[in-house]
Motif scaffolding. Structure first.
Motif, mmCIF file in Angstrom:
data_model
loop_
_atom_site.group_PDB
_atom_site.id
_atom_site.type_symbol
_atom_site.label_atom_id
_atom_site.label_comp_id
_atom_site.label_asym_id
_atom_site.label_seq_id
_atom_site.Cartn_x
_atom_site.Cartn_y
_atom_site.Cartn_z
ATOM 1 N N GLY A 22 -54.893 -0.898 5.598
ATOM 2 C CA GLY A 22 -55.194 0.528 5.604
ATOM 3 C C GLY A 22 -53.978 1.426 5.635
ATOM 4 O O GLY A 22 -54.094 2.619 5.941
ATOM 5 N N VAL A 23 -52.790 0.883 5.295
ATOM 6 C CA VAL A 23 -51.564 1.666 5.427
ATOM 7 C C VAL A 23 -50.556 1.262 4.355
ATOM 8 O O VAL A 23 -50.513 0.108 3.918
ATOM 9 C CB VAL A 23 -50.972 1.491 6.850
ATOM 10 C CG1 VAL A 23 -50.584 0.046 7.105
ATOM 11 C CG2 VAL A 23 -49.789 2.411 7.081
ATOM 12 N N ALA A 24 -49.773 2.222 3.928
ATOM 13 C CA ALA A 24 -48.710 1.973 2.946
ATOM 14 C C ALA A 24 -47.647 3.038 3.138
ATOM 15 O O ALA A 24 -47.781 3.956 3.958
ATOM 16 C CB ALA A 24 -49.245 1.998 1.520
ATOM 17 N N VAL A 25 -46.575 2.922 2.340
ATOM 18 C CA VAL A 25 -45.465 3.860 2.482
ATOM 19 C C VAL A 25 -44.817 4.082 1.127
ATOM 20 O O VAL A 25 -44.705 3.171 0.305
ATOM 21 C CB VAL A 25 -44.442 3.323 3.515
ATOM 22 C CG1 VAL A 25 -43.767 2.063 3.029
ATOM 23 C CG2 VAL A 25 -43.423 4.377 3.894
ATOM 24 N N LEU A 26 -44.458 5.335 0.878
ATOM 25 C CA LEU A 26 -43.617 5.676 -0.273
ATOM 26 C C LEU A 26 -42.181 5.685 0.209
ATOM 27 O O LEU A 26 -41.849 6.360 1.183
ATOM 28 C CB LEU A 26 -44.009 7.050 -0.827
ATOM 29 C CG LEU A 26 -43.058 7.651 -1.883
ATOM 30 C CD1 LEU A 26 -43.060 6.818 -3.153
ATOM 31 C CD2 LEU A 26 -43.455 9.091 -2.188
ATOM 32 N N LEU A 27 -41.316 4.933 -0.458
ATOM 33 C CA LEU A 27 -39.925 4.816 -0.027
ATOM 34 C C LEU A 27 -39.075 5.966 -0.563
ATOM 35 O O LEU A 27 -39.302 6.475 -1.662
ATOM 36 C CB LEU A 27 -39.348 3.484 -0.501
ATOM 37 C CG LEU A 27 -40.048 2.212 0.005
ATOM 38 C CD1 LEU A 27 -39.403 0.984 -0.578
ATOM 39 C CD2 LEU A 27 -40.046 2.166 1.528
ATOM 40 N N ARG A 28 -38.073 6.340 0.222
ATOM 41 C CA ARG A 28 -37.153 7.389 -0.201
ATOM 42 C C ARG A 28 -36.221 6.907 -1.303
ATOM 43 O O ARG A 28 -35.844 7.660 -2.189
ATOM 44 C CB ARG A 28 -36.289 7.840 0.984
ATOM 45 C CG ARG A 28 -37.026 8.457 2.137
ATOM 46 C CD ARG A 28 -36.038 8.874 3.223
ATOM 47 N NE ARG A 28 -36.711 9.256 4.459
ATOM 48 C CZ ARG A 28 -37.140 10.488 4.722
ATOM 49 N NH1 ARG A 28 -36.991 11.440 3.820
ATOM 50 N NH2 ARG A 28 -37.739 10.751 5.869
ATOM 51 N N TYR A 29 -35.818 5.648 -1.190
ATOM 52 C CA TYR A 29 -34.797 5.127 -2.090
ATOM 53 C C TYR A 29 -35.344 3.863 -2.754
ATOM 54 O O TYR A 29 -36.515 3.515 -2.604
ATOM 55 C CB TYR A 29 -33.519 4.801 -1.319
ATOM 56 C CG TYR A 29 -33.109 5.868 -0.355
ATOM 57 C CD1 TYR A 29 -32.677 7.112 -0.807
ATOM 58 C CD2 TYR A 29 -33.199 5.671 1.027
ATOM 59 C CE1 TYR A 29 -32.326 8.113 0.082
ATOM 60 C CE2 TYR A 29 -32.850 6.669 1.928
ATOM 61 C CZ TYR A 29 -32.402 7.895 1.434
ATOM 62 O OH TYR A 29 -32.065 8.891 2.321
ATOM 63 N N THR A 30 -34.507 3.154 -3.447
ATOM 64 C CA THR A 30 -34.926 1.911 -4.068
ATOM 65 C C THR A 30 -35.247 0.877 -3.014
ATOM 66 O O THR A 30 -34.816 0.980 -1.863
ATOM 67 C CB THR A 30 -33.823 1.372 -4.998
ATOM 68 O OG1 THR A 30 -32.631 1.187 -4.220
ATOM 69 C CG2 THR A 30 -33.561 2.335 -6.131
ATOM 70 N N VAL A 31 -36.005 -0.140 -3.388
ATOM 71 C CA VAL A 31 -36.388 -1.168 -2.438
ATOM 72 C C VAL A 31 -35.133 -1.922 -1.992
ATOM 73 O O VAL A 31 -34.137 -1.985 -2.717
ATOM 74 C CB VAL A 31 -37.387 -2.159 -3.065
ATOM 75 C CG1 VAL A 31 -38.649 -1.436 -3.425
ATOM 76 C CG2 VAL A 31 -36.808 -2.840 -4.272
ATOM 77 N N PRO A 32 -35.165 -2.496 -0.774
ATOM 78 C CA PRO A 32 -33.982 -3.221 -0.286
ATOM 79 C C PRO A 32 -33.715 -4.469 -1.102
ATOM 80 O O PRO A 32 -34.617 -5.053 -1.705
ATOM 81 C CB PRO A 32 -34.368 -3.564 1.145
ATOM 82 C CG PRO A 32 -35.854 -3.574 1.146
ATOM 83 C CD PRO A 32 -36.272 -2.512 0.176
#
Length: 366
Positions: A355-365
């Protein structure tokens, strides 16, 4: 949706008393009903070792929204004997709640503020004056700006003007200038028009091209007059905005879907979301409605200090941390404390792992 309004909650350390209370006025003897509900919550706080001074600060805040008619609620937060934050809720909570813990339970409040759509409402009524006033006609203009849905119980700036019918062209020019300024300064997405067809149509015909895309005319132009303390055209706006996200949030969801297509393991699910907040890399927290997170998180004093286990925080060198039974409280603190935003989407529109997700600020690690 931005979360700066939660800033006062995290300016001082806990413990914090968090209350969500139905303060609706659409019932017989509402003050007595609210008082009974509050005293039940009051006993709950004291039973969980909230101090008398903090509960007393909440006592003074309950019932201070009597000027708002209809169904609504209140979110109240107090700590160390002082009221920290008091907000109206557009809808009464599903159930009254009171919690005393190290973190404020701010997620219910944040969810009620979404989708946070900036808009303007323009209503024009044609009124026949009495014979004593010359028996002529005049136009009565109501112009209000707000952010949906909070404007339902906390309306924005409101303008009321009375204009002779033959003075409408000049008034329409003035109103259009105010709307252009509102779109530019406040990011108004929709200008909702209702009322006298001749006035509304002439306003649209005179509008500059850059404003035409913002106009929405209500079908047949009819609208209900608002009750005290409620938004202009509240009922009609509710139908118009139902299921809608702000333009800003829709763009962010598109960006999330792009990241998910390339690296779903970094953006979806509780583990990925916690990892992103640990790195300060989360741009936006995305939650499913209804919220069904049951797994406890472990947190420290700083917003980025959260983990799936106490061992994880210990491995980071933390000596002070605790198990937080309300994962939503930990996630919303992490979002507010790292200047991330919040989007809530129905589960049947975009189902998310955990039920949760995130939009990242930068490129994936790497």
């Amino acid at each position: 949706m931005k979360l700066q309004f939660l800033g006062p909650l995290y300016a001082h350390p806990g413990p914090v008393a968090s209350v969500c209370l139905d303060t609706s006025r659409d019932q017989d003897d509402p003050d007595r009903a609210i008082d009974l509900r509050w005293h039940k919550l009051r006993r709950t706080l004291l039973a969980h070792e909230a101090d008398e001074a903090t509960v007393g600060a909440l006592d003074a805040a309950v019932g201070t929204d009597r000027e708002v008619a209809g169904r609504h609620g209140r979110a109240l937060f107090a700590a160390h004997g002082s009221l920290v934050l008091a907000e109206r809720l557009p809808d009464p909570p599903d159930r009254d709640s009171a919690r005393y813990g190290m973190l404020p339970d701010a997620l219910p409040l944040a969810l009620q503020r979404g989708p946070d759509i900036p808009y303007a409402a323009v209503a024009i009524r044609r009124v026949h004056l009495a014979e004593a006033a010359g028996g002529e006609e005049e136009l009565q203009l109501d112009f209000e700006t707000g952010r949906w849905p909070m404007s339902r119980v906390a309306p924005g700036a409101h303008v009321h003007r009375r204009i002779p019918v033959d003075g409408w062209p000049e008034e329409a020019e003035r109103l259009l200038a105010e709307l252009v300024a509102a779109v530019s300064a406040a990011g108004i997405e929709l200008v909702v028009l209702a009322g006298d067809p001749w006035s509304v149509n002439s306003l649209v015909r005179s509008a500059p091209k850059k404003l035409l895309g913002n106009f929405v005319k209500l079908k047949d132009g009819r609208y209900r007059r608002p009750e005290p303390g409620r938004a202009l055209m509240e009922e009609e706006l509710g139908l118009l905005f139902e299921g809608r996200l702000s333009d800003h949030d829709r763009h962010q969801l598109d960006a999330y879907l792009g990241q998910h297509a390339r690296h779903p393991e970094y953006v979806e699910g509780l583990a990925a979301t916690v990892a992103a907040f640990q790195r300060g890399q989360a741009r936006t927290l995305i939650l499913n409605r209804p919220v069904r997170m049951s797994r406890h998180l472990w947190v420290g004093a700083a917003p980025t200090q959260l983990a799936l286990s106490g061992e994880d925080l210990s491995a980071f060198g933390l000596n002070y941390y605790w198990e937080e039974p309300a994962p939503g409280a930990a996630l919303i603190r992490a979002a507010a404390g790292t200047q991330a935003e919040l989007i809530a989407v129905p589960e049947d529109v975009l189902p998310l792992e955990d039920g949760v997700a995130v939009l990242l600020r930068y490129t994936v690690p790497e």
